[in-house]
Design a protein around this motif. Structure first.
Motif, PDB file in Angstrom:
ATOM      1  N   LEU A   1      13.176  -6.964  17.613  1.00 32.68           N
ATOM      2  CA  LEU A   1      12.044  -7.687  17.037  1.00 32.68           C
ATOM      3  C   LEU A   1      10.924  -6.730  16.641  1.00 32.68           C
ATOM      4  CD1 LEU A   1      11.885 -10.820  19.360  1.00 32.68           C
ATOM      5  CD2 LEU A   1      12.653 -10.717  16.979  1.00 32.68           C
ATOM      6  N   LEU A   2      10.685  -5.727  17.467  1.00 31.26           N
ATOM      7  CA  LEU A   2       9.669  -4.727  17.151  1.00 31.26           C
ATOM      8  C   LEU A   2      10.038  -3.962  15.883  1.00 31.26           C
ATOM      9  CD1 LEU A   2       7.095  -3.188  17.915  1.00 31.26           C
ATOM     10  CD2 LEU A   2       8.527  -1.691  19.303  1.00 31.26           C
ATOM     11  N   MET A   3      11.288  -3.558  15.756  1.00 33.57           N
ATOM     12  CA  MET A   3      11.742  -2.825  14.578  1.00 33.57           C
ATOM     13  C   MET A   3      11.640  -3.687  13.314  1.00 33.57           C
ATOM     14  SD  MET A   3      12.254   0.159  15.569  1.00 33.57           S
ATOM     15  CE  MET A   3      12.951   0.850  14.114  1.00 33.57           C
ATOM     16  N   ILE A   4      12.026  -4.938  13.404  1.00 34.80           N
ATOM     17  CA  ILE A   4      11.935  -5.848  12.253  1.00 34.80           C
ATOM     18  C   ILE A   4      10.475  -5.984  11.820  1.00 34.80           C
ATOM     19  CG2 ILE A   4      12.184  -8.259  11.519  1.00 34.80           C
ATOM     20  CD1 ILE A   4      14.772  -8.289  13.245  1.00 34.80           C
ATOM     21  N   GLY A   5       9.586  -6.140  12.786  1.00 34.40           N
ATOM     22  CA  GLY A   5       8.164  -6.253  12.471  1.00 34.40           C
ATOM     23  C   GLY A   5       7.622  -5.001  11.806  1.00 34.40           C
ATOM     24  N   MET A   6       8.037  -3.843  12.296  1.00 38.05           N
ATOM     25  CA  MET A   6       7.578  -2.582  11.710  1.00 38.05           C
ATOM     26  C   MET A   6       8.103  -2.421  10.289  1.00 38.05           C
ATOM     27  SD  MET A   6       7.887  -0.040  14.997  1.00 38.05           S
ATOM     28  CE  MET A   6       7.729   1.426  14.009  1.00 38.05           C
ATOM     29  N   LEU A   7       9.367  -2.751  10.069  1.00 41.56           N
ATOM     30  CA  LEU A   7       9.929  -2.641   8.728  1.00 41.56           C
ATOM     31  C   LEU A   7       9.244  -3.603   7.767  1.00 41.56           C
ATOM     32  CD1 LEU A   7      13.724  -2.258   9.529  1.00 41.56           C
ATOM     33  CD2 LEU A   7      12.187  -0.518   8.610  1.00 41.56           C
ATOM     34  N   ALA A   8       8.989  -4.809   8.213  1.00 42.00           N
ATOM     35  CA  ALA A   8       8.321  -5.796   7.357  1.00 42.00           C
ATOM     36  C   ALA A   8       6.917  -5.341   6.996  1.00 42.00           C
ATOM     37  CB  ALA A   8       8.282  -7.156   8.053  1.00 42.00           C
ATOM     38  N   SER A   9       6.207  -4.773   7.956  1.00 40.41           N
ATOM     39  CA  SER A   9       4.845  -4.322   7.650  1.00 40.41           C
ATOM     40  C   SER A   9       4.853  -3.144   6.696  1.00 40.41           C
ATOM     41  CB  SER A   9       4.086  -3.968   8.932  1.00 40.41           C
ATOM     42  OG  SER A   9       4.637  -2.820   9.528  1.00 40.41           O
ATOM     43  N   CYS A  10       5.864  -2.298   6.767  1.00 41.90           N
ATOM     44  CA  CYS A  10       5.965  -1.176   5.827  1.00 41.90           C
ATOM     45  C   CYS A  10       6.193  -1.674   4.417  1.00 41.90           C
ATOM     46  CB  CYS A  10       7.119  -0.249   6.208  1.00 41.90           C
ATOM     47  SG  CYS A  10       6.789   0.701   7.693  1.00 41.90           S
ATOM     48  N   SER A  11       7.029  -2.675   4.247  1.00 39.73           N
ATOM     49  CA  SER A  11       7.348  -3.147   2.905  1.00 39.73           C
ATOM     50  C   SER A  11       6.206  -3.927   2.289  1.00 39.73           C
ATOM     51  CB  SER A  11       8.620  -3.996   2.926  1.00 39.73           C
ATOM     52  OG  SER A  11       8.396  -5.177   3.653  1.00 39.73           O
ATOM     53  N   THR A  12       5.356  -4.532   3.098  1.00 36.69           N
ATOM     54  CA  THR A  12       4.264  -5.314   2.534  1.00 36.69           C
ATOM     55  C   THR A  12       2.944  -4.562   2.514  1.00 36.69           C
ATOM     56  OG1 THR A  12       3.821  -6.327   4.675  1.00 36.69           O
ATOM     57  CG2 THR A  12       5.286  -7.523   3.180  1.00 36.69           C
ATOM     58  N   SER A  13       2.897  -3.402   3.165  1.00 31.92           N
ATOM     59  CA  SER A  13       1.625  -2.701   3.229  1.00 31.92           C
ATOM     60  C   SER A  13       1.278  -1.992   1.926  1.00 31.92           C
ATOM     61  CB  SER A  13       1.634  -1.701   4.386  1.00 31.92           C
ATOM     62  OG  SER A  13       2.594  -0.708   4.151  1.00 31.92           O
ATOM     63  N   LYS A  14       2.270  -1.726   1.088  1.00 39.39           N
ATOM     64  CA  LYS A  14       2.004  -1.064  -0.183  1.00 39.39           C
ATOM     65  C   LYS A  14       1.279  -2.033  -1.109  1.00 39.39           C
ATOM     66  CE  LYS A  14       4.199   1.384  -3.923  1.00 39.39           C
ATOM     67  NZ  LYS A  14       5.450   1.732  -4.564  1.00 39.39           N
ATOM     68  N   LYS A  15       0.085  -1.685  -1.472  1.00 44.70           N
ATOM     69  CA  LYS A  15      -0.736  -2.543  -2.316  1.00 44.70           C
ATOM     70  C   LYS A  15      -0.522  -2.139  -3.770  1.00 44.70           C
ATOM     71  CE  LYS A  15      -4.250  -5.493  -1.918  1.00 44.70           C
ATOM     72  NZ  LYS A  15      -4.100  -6.829  -1.496  1.00 44.70           N
ATOM     73  N   LEU A  16      -0.004  -3.045  -4.571  1.00 41.59           N
ATOM     74  CA  LEU A  16       0.170  -2.768  -5.987  1.00 41.59           C
ATOM     75  C   LEU A  16      -1.115  -3.139  -6.703  1.00 41.59           C
ATOM     76  CD1 LEU A  16       3.795  -4.070  -6.371  1.00 41.59           C
ATOM     77  CD2 LEU A  16       3.046  -1.712  -6.291  1.00 41.59           C
ATOM     78  N   SER A  17      -1.421  -2.389  -7.715  1.00 39.90           N
ATOM     79  CA  SER A  17      -2.710  -2.502  -8.373  1.00 39.90           C
ATOM     80  C   SER A  17      -2.733  -3.591  -9.436  1.00 39.90           C
ATOM     81  CB  SER A  17      -3.036  -1.150  -8.999  1.00 39.90           C
ATOM     82  OG  SER A  17      -4.232  -1.218  -9.709  1.00 39.90           O
ATOM     83  N   SER A  18      -3.806  -4.341  -9.437  1.00 38.60           N
ATOM     84  CA  SER A  18      -4.056  -5.308 -10.505  1.00 38.60           C
ATOM     85  C   SER A  18      -5.557  -5.317 -10.773  1.00 38.60           C
ATOM     86  CB  SER A  18      -3.566  -6.709 -10.113  1.00 38.60           C
ATOM     87  OG  SER A  18      -4.328  -7.221  -9.048  1.00 38.60           O
ATOM     88  N   ASN A  19      -5.895  -5.637 -12.003  1.00 45.62           N
ATOM     89  CA  ASN A  19      -7.304  -5.756 -12.363  1.00 45.62           C
ATOM     90  C   ASN A  19      -7.393  -6.705 -13.539  1.00 45.62           C
ATOM     91  OD1 ASN A  19      -6.619  -4.169 -14.634  1.00 45.62           O
ATOM     92  ND2 ASN A  19      -7.223  -2.301 -13.611  1.00 45.62           N
ATOM     93  N   GLY A  20      -8.470  -6.669 -14.262  1.00 51.44           N
ATOM     94  CA  GLY A  20      -8.632  -7.577 -15.388  1.00 51.44           C
ATOM     95  C   GLY A  20      -9.310  -8.853 -14.940  1.00 51.44           C
ATOM     96  N   GLY A  21      -8.929  -9.940 -15.561  1.00 49.48           N
ATOM     97  CA  GLY A  21      -9.572 -11.216 -15.298  1.00 49.48           C
ATOM     98  C   GLY A  21      -8.912 -12.021 -14.204  1.00 49.48           C
ATOM     99  N   GLU A  22      -9.234 -13.316 -14.206  1.00 48.62           N
ATOM    100  CA  GLU A  22      -8.700 -14.214 -13.189  1.00 48.62           C
ATOM    101  C   GLU A  22      -7.452 -14.953 -13.653  1.00 48.62           C
ATOM    102  OE1 GLU A  22      -9.474 -17.421 -14.656  1.00 48.62           O
ATOM    103  OE2 GLU A  22     -10.711 -16.238 -15.971  1.00 48.62           O
ATOM    104  N   GLY A  23      -6.959 -14.627 -14.854  1.00 47.43           N
ATOM    105  CA  GLY A  23      -5.662 -15.127 -15.278  1.00 47.43           C
ATOM    106  C   GLY A  23      -5.627 -16.456 -16.000  1.00 47.43           C
TER     107      GLY A  23
END
Length: 103
Positions: A8-30
């Motif tokens: 469970l600890l390993m699964i949690g660590m892997l999940a946090s690694c995959s979601t921690s990368k913040k992809l960039s967005s900007n511009g308006g509100e869509g």
């Protein structure tokens, strides 16, 4: 029991690694082509993931109704028609010119 806790600890660590990368967005509100969310990504996979991450952040609990590719002034846009958690239908515009066609 220790093996289960370790897994469970390993699964949690892997999940946090995959979601921690913040992809960039900007511009308006869509809400339109002129106010499109501009997605900055290296390729289509990252770009599409960034679109859905943006939606999840700004419209938690939304459901996708339809997605379409459109062009405005020779620039590609993804338009996602969603239903928000409160039942409101919205079209969200993403400027995908930075990653569209890149694999």
């Amino acid at each position: 029991m220790k093996k289960l806790m370790f897994c469970l600890l390993m699964i949690g660590m892997l999940a946090s690694c995959s979601t921690s990368k913040k992809l960039s967005s900007n511009g308006g509100e869509g809400s339109s082509y002129d106010k499109a969310v501009v997605i900055t990504a290296k390729n289509e996979t990252e770009g599409i993931n960034a679109e859905y991450a943006w939606l999840k952040e700004h419209y938690p609990g939304y459901k996708t109704e339809m997605q379409s590719l459109n062009y405005q002034n020779k620039k590609p846009y993804d338009i996602l028609n969603i239903i928000t958690a409160d039942g409101t239908k919205k079209s969200v515009y993403f400027d995908i010119s930075g990653f569209f066609g890149k694999w």
